[in-house]
Design a protein around this motif. Structure first.
Motif, mmCIF file in Angstrom:
data_model
loop_
_atom_site.group_PDB
_atom_site.id
_atom_site.type_symbol
_atom_site.label_atom_id
_atom_site.label_comp_id
_atom_site.label_asym_id
_atom_site.label_seq_id
_atom_site.Cartn_x
_atom_site.Cartn_y
_atom_site.Cartn_z
ATOM 1 N N PHE A 159 -4.634 -63.137 -16.567
ATOM 2 C CA PHE A 159 -4.916 -62.333 -17.319
ATOM 3 C C PHE A 159 -4.449 -60.754 -17.451
ATOM 4 N N ILE A 160 -4.647 -60.060 -16.422
ATOM 5 C CA ILE A 160 -4.226 -58.873 -16.520
ATOM 6 C C ILE A 160 -2.555 -58.733 -16.583
ATOM 7 N N THR A 161 -2.071 -59.610 -16.005
ATOM 8 C CA THR A 161 -0.345 -59.549 -16.110
ATOM 9 C C THR A 161 -0.116 -59.719 -17.542
ATOM 10 N N PHE A 162 -0.734 -60.804 -18.255
ATOM 11 C CA PHE A 162 -0.446 -60.887 -19.709
ATOM 12 C C PHE A 162 -0.936 -59.772 -20.477
ATOM 13 N N LYS A 163 -2.001 -59.294 -20.239
ATOM 14 C CA LYS A 163 -2.473 -57.974 -21.181
ATOM 15 C C LYS A 163 -1.305 -57.192 -21.056
ATOM 16 N N VAL A 164 -0.889 -56.584 -19.619
ATOM 17 C CA VAL A 164 0.038 -55.492 -19.502
ATOM 18 C C VAL A 164 1.369 -55.826 -20.030
ATOM 19 N N VAL A 192 1.713 -57.603 -23.008
ATOM 20 C CA VAL A 192 1.659 -57.826 -24.263
ATOM 21 C C VAL A 192 1.576 -56.070 -24.720
ATOM 22 N N PHE A 193 0.595 -55.440 -24.295
ATOM 23 C CA PHE A 193 0.509 -54.117 -24.479
ATOM 24 C C PHE A 193 1.787 -53.360 -24.327
ATOM 25 N N MET A 239 3.942 -51.263 -27.278
ATOM 26 C CA MET A 239 3.932 -49.942 -27.206
ATOM 27 C C MET A 239 5.500 -49.742 -27.378
ATOM 28 N N PHE A 240 6.479 -50.655 -26.838
ATOM 29 C CA PHE A 240 7.753 -50.521 -27.016
ATOM 30 C C PHE A 240 8.322 -50.681 -28.522
#
Length: 75
Positions: free
Chosen positions: A8-13, A15-16, A20-21
């Motif tokens: 989940f943390i990897t997916f969140k990073v 996606v964000f 942001m890009f």
């Protein structure tokens, strides 16, 4: 079960980071198109940031005021 937070943390990073890009790229491209709008956008974003900081300060003051009758203190 230990793998769930990692995924989940990897997916969140991911996606964000992607969002942001593309947000930065879009704003950069818009700035290239119109020079005069850039100043208005900067003024609007600074006004929004000031409103956000003011809101945070007001919520903090309200929290402290509501905590004082309960004999609770800040750590």
């Amino acid at each position: 079960m230990d793998w769930v937070p990692i995924v989940f943390i990897t997916f969140k990073v991911a996606v964000f980071g992607t969002c942001m890009f593309f947000a930065i790229k879009w704003h950069y491209d818009q700035g290239k198109k119109k020079g005069k709008v850039k100043r208005a956008a900067l003024r609007g974003s600074s006004l929004l940031a000031a409103a956000l900081v003011l809101g945070i300060v007001i919520v903090g003051i309200i929290t402290v005021v509501l905590m004082s009758p309960l004999d609770m203190s800040l750590p």
